[in-house]
Design an enzyme around this catalytic site. Structure first.
Site, PDB file in Angstrom:
ATOM      1  N   ARG A 101       0.806  -1.232   0.000  1.00 46.12           N
ATOM      2  CA  ARG A 101       0.000   0.000   0.000  1.00 46.12           C
ATOM      3  C   ARG A 101       0.833   1.274   0.000  1.00 46.12           C
ATOM      4  O   ARG A 101       0.356   2.339   0.355  1.00 46.12           O
ATOM      5  CB  ARG A 101      -0.996   0.009   1.168  1.00 46.12           C
ATOM      6  CG  ARG A 101      -2.027  -1.117   1.098  1.00 46.12           C
ATOM      7  CD  ARG A 101      -3.146  -0.898   2.090  1.00 46.12           C
ATOM      8  NE  ARG A 101      -4.178  -1.913   1.953  1.00 46.12           N
ATOM      9  CZ  ARG A 101      -4.212  -3.065   2.626  1.00 46.12           C
ATOM     10  NH1 ARG A 101      -3.254  -3.326   3.503  1.00 46.12           N
ATOM     11  NH2 ARG A 101      -5.188  -3.923   2.433  1.00 46.12           N
ATOM     12  N   LYS A 123       2.587  11.493 -11.409  1.00 44.37           N
ATOM     13  CA  LYS A 123       1.908  10.445 -12.180  1.00 44.37           C
ATOM     14  C   LYS A 123       2.769   9.194 -12.222  1.00 44.37           C
ATOM     15  O   LYS A 123       3.974   9.257 -12.468  1.00 44.37           O
ATOM     16  CB  LYS A 123       1.626  10.912 -13.603  1.00 44.37           C
ATOM     17  CG  LYS A 123       0.458  11.869 -13.738  1.00 44.37           C
ATOM     18  CD  LYS A 123       0.199  12.168 -15.215  1.00 44.37           C
ATOM     19  CE  LYS A 123      -1.020  13.045 -15.403  1.00 44.37           C
ATOM     20  NZ  LYS A 123      -1.267  13.339 -16.844  1.00 44.37           N
ATOM     21  N   GLU A 165       9.327  17.643 -25.113  1.00 43.76           N
ATOM     22  CA  GLU A 165       8.557  18.031 -23.933  1.00 43.76           C
ATOM     23  C   GLU A 165       8.916  19.441 -23.476  1.00 43.76           C
ATOM     24  O   GLU A 165       8.056  20.189 -22.992  1.00 43.76           O
ATOM     25  CB  GLU A 165       8.780  17.028 -22.797  1.00 43.76           C
ATOM     26  CG  GLU A 165       8.212  15.629 -23.047  1.00 43.76           C
ATOM     27  CD  GLU A 165       6.695  15.566 -22.936  1.00 43.76           C
ATOM     28  OE1 GLU A 165       6.053  16.609 -22.678  1.00 43.76           O
ATOM     29  OE2 GLU A 165       6.137  14.471 -23.106  1.00 43.76           O
ATOM     30  N   LYS A 205       6.367  23.000 -15.217  1.00 46.82           N
ATOM     31  CA  LYS A 205       5.528  21.844 -14.876  1.00 46.82           C
ATOM     32  C   LYS A 205       5.104  21.875 -13.419  1.00 46.82           C
ATOM     33  O   LYS A 205       3.945  21.602 -13.085  1.00 46.82           O
ATOM     34  CB  LYS A 205       6.254  20.531 -15.185  1.00 46.82           C
ATOM     35  CG  LYS A 205       5.381  19.319 -14.875  1.00 46.82           C
ATOM     36  CD  LYS A 205       5.774  18.069 -15.596  1.00 46.82           C
ATOM     37  CE  LYS A 205       4.726  16.990 -15.414  1.00 46.82           C
ATOM     38  NZ  LYS A 205       5.090  15.718 -16.084  1.00 46.82           N
ATOM     39  N   GLU A 215      -5.125  16.667 -11.978  1.00 49.68           N
ATOM     40  CA  GLU A 215      -5.503  16.864 -13.383  1.00 49.68           C
ATOM     41  C   GLU A 215      -7.016  17.020 -13.569  1.00 49.68           C
ATOM     42  O   GLU A 215      -7.632  16.361 -14.392  1.00 49.68           O
ATOM     43  CB  GLU A 215      -4.978  15.708 -14.245  1.00 49.68           C
ATOM     44  CG  GLU A 215      -4.892  16.061 -15.715  1.00 49.68           C
ATOM     45  CD  GLU A 215      -4.199  14.987 -16.537  1.00 49.68           C
ATOM     46  OE1 GLU A 215      -2.986  15.143 -16.782  1.00 49.68           O
ATOM     47  OE2 GLU A 215      -4.849  14.003 -16.912  1.00 49.68           O
ATOM     48  N   ARG A 219      -4.044  21.404 -15.420  1.00 50.87           N
ATOM     49  CA  ARG A 219      -2.982  20.435 -15.679  1.00 50.87           C
ATOM     50  C   ARG A 219      -3.180  19.720 -17.015  1.00 50.87           C
ATOM     51  O   ARG A 219      -2.227  19.213 -17.611  1.00 50.87           O
ATOM     52  CB  ARG A 219      -2.904  19.423 -14.531  1.00 50.87           C
ATOM     53  CG  ARG A 219      -1.776  18.414 -14.729  1.00 50.87           C
ATOM     54  CD  ARG A 219      -1.557  17.538 -13.534  1.00 50.87           C
ATOM     55  NE  ARG A 219      -0.490  16.596 -13.786  1.00 50.87           N
ATOM     56  CZ  ARG A 219       0.129  15.897 -12.855  1.00 50.87           C
ATOM     57  NH1 ARG A 219      -0.202  16.065 -11.590  1.00 50.87           N
ATOM     58  NH2 ARG A 219       1.086  15.048 -13.166  1.00 50.87           N
ATOM     59  N   ASN A 223      -1.046  18.073 -21.544  1.00 50.84           N
ATOM     60  CA  ASN A 223      -1.297  16.995 -22.491  1.00 50.84           C
ATOM     61  C   ASN A 223      -1.331  17.477 -23.938  1.00 50.84           C
ATOM     62  O   ASN A 223      -1.664  16.700 -24.840  1.00 50.84           O
ATOM     63  CB  ASN A 223      -2.627  16.302 -22.158  1.00 50.84           C
ATOM     64  CG  ASN A 223      -2.557  15.533 -20.857  1.00 50.84           C
ATOM     65  OD1 ASN A 223      -1.616  14.792 -20.619  1.00 50.84           O
ATOM     66  ND2 ASN A 223      -3.541  15.723 -20.000  1.00 50.84           N
ATOM     67  N   HIS A 226      -0.336  15.219 -26.798  1.00 49.34           N
ATOM     68  CA  HIS A 226      -0.342  13.850 -26.299  1.00 49.34           C
ATOM     69  C   HIS A 226      -1.565  13.038 -26.713  1.00 49.34           C
ATOM     70  O   HIS A 226      -1.505  11.805 -26.732  1.00 49.34           O
ATOM     71  CB  HIS A 226      -0.208  13.844 -24.772  1.00 49.34           C
ATOM     72  CG  HIS A 226       1.172  14.168 -24.287  1.00 49.34           C
ATOM     73  ND1 HIS A 226       1.762  15.397 -24.511  1.00 49.34           N
ATOM     74  CD2 HIS A 226       2.086  13.436 -23.607  1.00 49.34           C
ATOM     75  CE1 HIS A 226       2.979  15.398 -23.983  1.00 49.34           C
ATOM     76  NE2 HIS A 226       3.196  14.216 -23.423  1.00 49.34           N
ATOM     77  N   HIS A 230       0.090  10.069 -28.163  1.00 45.00           N
ATOM     78  CA  HIS A 230      -0.014   8.760 -27.536  1.00 45.00           C
ATOM     79  C   HIS A 230      -0.593   7.730 -28.496  1.00 45.00           C
ATOM     80  O   HIS A 230      -0.159   6.572 -28.524  1.00 45.00           O
ATOM     81  CB  HIS A 230      -0.891   8.838 -26.285  1.00 45.00           C
ATOM     82  CG  HIS A 230      -0.159   9.282 -25.059  1.00 45.00           C
ATOM     83  ND1 HIS A 230      -0.794   9.598 -23.877  1.00 45.00           N
ATOM     84  CD2 HIS A 230       1.161   9.466 -24.813  1.00 45.00           C
ATOM     85  CE1 HIS A 230       0.099   9.954 -22.970  1.00 45.00           C
ATOM     86  NE2 HIS A 230       1.294   9.881 -23.511  1.00 45.00           N
ATOM     87  N   HIS A 245       8.789   8.369 -27.374  1.00 44.90           N
ATOM     88  CA  HIS A 245       7.664   9.160 -26.864  1.00 44.90           C
ATOM     89  C   HIS A 245       7.704  10.598 -27.370  1.00 44.90           C
ATOM     90  O   HIS A 245       6.710  11.119 -27.881  1.00 44.90           O
ATOM     91  CB  HIS A 245       7.673   9.146 -25.334  1.00 44.90           C
ATOM     92  CG  HIS A 245       6.621  10.017 -24.721  1.00 44.90           C
ATOM     93  ND1 HIS A 245       5.282   9.702 -24.757  1.00 44.90           N
ATOM     94  CD2 HIS A 245       6.708  11.209 -24.073  1.00 44.90           C
ATOM     95  CE1 HIS A 245       4.585  10.655 -24.159  1.00 44.90           C
ATOM     96  NE2 HIS A 245       5.428  11.580 -23.734  1.00 44.90           N
TER      97      HIS A 245
END
Length: 345
Positions: A101, A123, A165, A205, A215, A219, A223, A226, A230, A245
């Site tokens: 956990r 993330k 990026e 960032k 997000e 935020r 993206n 992306h 993606h 990427h």
């Protein structure tokens, strides 16, 4: 949610982490080969190595990491040090956040992409069915240690992937930095001191993620590039012409700017500057085929709501809109224009 402290260091030694009872160094095969020799590592630290590449950011690799932790009696006082690029940071953070956990973890990014972006912002996650980052949680590393010397181990293609990026950060949040980039036609091979550039990218960032850690709103601007990026990355993942990427994101930014221009969200003069920087900087821009598969993949994007495709699109350099509902016809038109005018092969 606390803001992780980012520390630039001139050398790396695992001795600074001695407060933890057990330390695990997680890396992929490339990092182990090229970056481990630059780290002063205690012999008592257990290393966990997995195959390099986005295609290994999956439940199989994650399970093996959990198993290594369990077999070596990792407990809640243990620490995972993720040494690597975006894949290592993503899967290593997820492994730490879910084992017992949650145990502590630290990122030591080794790629430009991870230093400027992936290591920051809480993330973590893995891919599912080749769809990017479908499973994951928000979890903060205790620290991020930046050692710019690692960049000397990278080929130009990897540096360009990370540069995408940084360019994205400028387009959505720093008009002055972008315009300087455009005027100077900056080449990564001419950069001798990366720290000021990294500090600026990280600051952008962190400013955004501090305002919106989960997000829910602003935020989402991170993206930009992306949604399509993606989908392109996933589609090319198992092909002979797989894309890094950042390469996919650069193409995504170009196509998404075409969408913004077509919808008159951004003036053509501003859009042209974005096209100039992207086409002059990123050399790998293949044709995007089949388009129908790209659009199908986008339907799994996490930003979508009620089966409607949601984009983050620039409305001017230095600013970005989010929750933009875009039709498949708009996407198809932009990809066709990209294929006709902007591909390199």
């Amino acid at each position: 949610m606390h803001q992780t402290e980012t520390i630039f260091v001139e050398q790396l030694s695992t001795e600074i982490f001695s407060k933890s009872k057990k330390i695990f160094l997680l890396a992929d095969e490339n990092t182990a080969q090229f970056c481990f020799p630059k780290i002063k590592k205690s012999s008592s630290i257990k290393t966990i190595i997995f195959p390099a590449g986005e295609k290994h950011k999956n439940i199989i690799t994650l399970t093996k990491i959990w198993e290594e932790l369990a077999l070596n009696f990792a407990d809640r006082n243990s620490l995972i040090i993720n040494v690597g690029g975006g894949v290592v940071c993503d899967i290593g953070g997820f492994a730490a956040a879910t084992y017992m956990r949650g145990i502590s973890f630290i990122h030591v990014p080794t790629s430009l992409l991870a230093m400027a972006d992936a290591a920051h912002g809480n993330k973590t996650g893995i891919d599912l069915l080749n769809y990017k980052n479908m499973i994951g949680v928000f979890a903060q590393p205790d620290y991020v240690f930046i050692y710019p010397e690692f960049l000397k181990t990278l080929p130009k293609r990897e540096l360009l992937s990370g540069w995408a990026e940084i360019v994205k950060h400028y387009i959505i949040a720093d008009a002055a930095a972008f315009h300087n980039l455009w005027k100077e036609n900056t080449k990564i091979t001419s950069i001798a001191n990366w720290q000021p550039i990294l500090e600026k990218a990280i600051r952008i960032k962190q400013t955004i993620t501090k305002r919106d850690p989960l997000e829910k709103n602003i935020r989402k601007t991170l993206n930009f590039g992306h949604t399509i990026g993606h989908a392109i990355e996933s589609t090319f993942l198992n092909s002979n012409n797989n894309l890094l990427h950042g390469e996919a994101v650069a193409i995504g930014m170009l196509i998404e700017t075409l969408i913004a221009e077509d919808l008159k969200l951004i003036q053509t003069e501003e859009a042209e500057k974005i096209y100039d920087v992207l086409t002059n900087t990123f050399e790998i821009r293949p044709k995007i085929l089949p388009i129908a598969e790209i659009i199908k993949t986008m339907q799994h994007d996490k930003k979508n709501q009620n089966d409607v495709l949601q984009f983050s699109l620039p409305n001017r350099i230095g600013n970005c809109l989010y929750n933009c509902e875009i039709s498949e016809d708009n996407i198809l038109k932009a990809i066709e224009k990209y294929n006709e005018h902007y591909t390199t092969k």
